[in-house]
Motif scaffolding. Structure first.
Motif, short mmCIF file in Angstrom:
data_model
loop_
_atom_site.label_atom_id
_atom_site.label_comp_id
_atom_site.label_asym_id
_atom_site.label_seq_id
_atom_site.Cartn_x
_atom_site.Cartn_y
_atom_site.Cartn_z
N ALA A 8 28.48 7.39 -28.74
CA ALA A 8 28.79 7.53 -30.07
C ALA A 8 29.63 7.66 -30.47
O ALA A 8 29.87 6.87 -31.72
N LEU A 9 30.61 7.62 -29.40
CA LEU A 9 32.37 7.55 -30.94
C LEU A 9 32.35 6.27 -31.05
O LEU A 9 33.06 5.64 -31.79
N GLN A 10 31.93 4.83 -30.19
CA GLN A 10 32.27 3.41 -30.13
C GLN A 10 30.79 3.12 -30.62
O GLN A 10 31.36 2.44 -32.32
N LEU A 11 29.73 3.85 -31.37
CA LEU A 11 28.84 3.47 -32.56
C LEU A 11 29.98 4.14 -33.45
O LEU A 11 29.63 3.52 -34.37
N ASP A 75 22.52 9.27 -31.41
CA ASP A 75 23.85 9.38 -31.28
C ASP A 75 23.34 8.46 -32.38
O ASP A 75 22.60 7.57 -32.88
N CYS A 76 23.72 9.41 -33.67
CA CYS A 76 24.55 9.16 -34.99
C CYS A 76 25.35 8.62 -35.22
O CYS A 76 25.97 10.01 -34.97
N ALA A 77 26.45 8.63 -36.05
CA ALA A 77 27.22 8.19 -37.50
C ALA A 77 26.71 7.77 -38.82
O ALA A 77 25.80 7.21 -39.10
N ILE A 78 27.43 9.20 -39.39
CA ILE A 78 27.00 8.99 -40.94
C ILE A 78 28.00 9.03 -41.58
O ILE A 78 29.39 10.03 -41.07
N ALA A 79 28.52 7.68 -42.07
CA ALA A 79 30.10 7.49 -43.45
C ALA A 79 29.75 7.67 -44.84
O ALA A 79 29.18 7.22 -45.49
N ARG A 80 30.48 8.17 -44.70
CA ARG A 80 31.05 8.29 -46.44
C ARG A 80 32.27 8.57 -47.40
O ARG A 80 33.16 8.78 -46.18
N GLN A 81 32.28 7.81 -48.18
CA GLN A 81 33.88 8.01 -48.87
C GLN A 81 34.17 9.64 -49.91
O GLN A 81 32.93 9.62 -50.28
N VAL A 82 35.47 10.03 -50.01
CA VAL A 82 35.40 11.55 -50.62
C VAL A 82 37.44 11.17 -50.93
O VAL A 82 37.55 9.82 -50.74
N LYS A 83 37.15 11.70 -52.07
CA LYS A 83 38.96 12.04 -52.01
C LYS A 83 38.98 13.60 -51.47
O LYS A 83 38.31 14.90 -51.87
N VAL A 84 40.59 13.04 -51.33
CA VAL A 84 40.72 14.26 -50.27
C VAL A 84 41.85 14.79 -51.56
O VAL A 84 43.35 13.50 -51.40
N ASP A 97 30.99 11.78 -39.76
CA ASP A 97 30.34 12.73 -38.90
C ASP A 97 29.10 11.42 -37.87
O ASP A 97 29.05 11.33 -37.88
N VAL A 98 30.43 12.47 -36.56
CA VAL A 98 29.50 11.86 -35.24
C VAL A 98 28.30 12.90 -34.52
O VAL A 98 29.07 13.93 -34.21
N VAL A 99 27.29 12.48 -34.70
CA VAL A 99 26.26 13.67 -34.38
C VAL A 99 25.14 13.21 -32.53
O VAL A 99 25.55 11.71 -32.77
N GLN A 100 25.17 14.33 -32.43
CA GLN A 100 23.84 13.51 -31.42
C GLN A 100 23.06 14.26 -31.15
O GLN A 100 23.14 15.77 -30.96
N TYR A 101 21.48 13.86 -31.46
CA TYR A 101 20.67 14.79 -31.97
C TYR A 101 20.57 15.88 -33.08
O TYR A 101 20.33 17.31 -32.75
#
Length: 176
Positions: A8-11, A75-84, A97-101
């Motif tokens: 999942a981390l490699q993904l 395994d899923c990875a979801i990427a988004r851009q934010v302002k911090v 966000d790294v998620v499993q099921y």
């Protein structure tokens, strides 16, 4: 956090490289459109881009996918851009966000400077578990797995290595 999921981390690292490749080509003021990369047990992957009339709507769709559509994938990875916000002002960051099921494993936040001419990674990734930042050893292991996944992206050429070499030493997301 015992036994971080290497696959999942490699993904997530692969998606991180893809997202930064996209972000590095954006015009001034451009915004990375959120994406997910999910993988089945047989290794088949699916890339999805989240639609919306605005960056906010796209972000909301991506965040909803974390606990919704991601549940059907091992395994899923979801990427988004934010302002911090930081003590010195706002900084752009990629949140993965790294998620499993559909269950959150961890969240990775990487600050960056956008722009076609001066794109730059700002410090190391901030690795967050359910209870805040990961301890140093699990965080280092997670970062290594993600960076391994980033190097697997076939379209980047030597961009990732250039970004790693040019990476600022300290993230603006870490309080001094």
């Amino acid at each position: 956090m015992a036994g971080l999921p290497t696959a999942a981390l490699q993904l997530a690292g692969f998606l991180m490289a893809h997202a930064f490749w996209t972000a590095s080509d954006l015009p001034p003021g451009g915004h990375y459109q959120p994406q997910s990369l999910c993988m089945r047990a047989d290794g088949n992957r699916q890339l999805q881009t989240f639609e919306g009339a605005s960056a906010k709507e796209q972000d909301e769709a991506a965040r909803a996918f974390i606990t919704g559509g991601a549940a059907q994938w091992p395994d899923c990875a979801i990427a988004r851009q934010v302002k911090v916000g930081t003590p010195t002002g706002e900084v752009d960051a990629l949140v993965i966000d790294v998620v499993q099921y559909g269950g959150s494993v961890m969240t990775v936040v990487q600050a960056f400077r956008p722009g076609q001419q001066d794109f730059r990674l700002l410090g190391d990734e901030l690795m967050l578990g359910d209870n805040g930042p990961l301890a140093p050893l699990p965080a280092a292991q997670a970062a290594a797995a993600m960076r391994e996944g980033a190097l697997d992206h076939p379209g980047l050429g030597d961009k990732w290595e250039q970004w790693e070499t040019g990476r600022d030493p300290v993230s603006p997301l870490v309080q001094k």
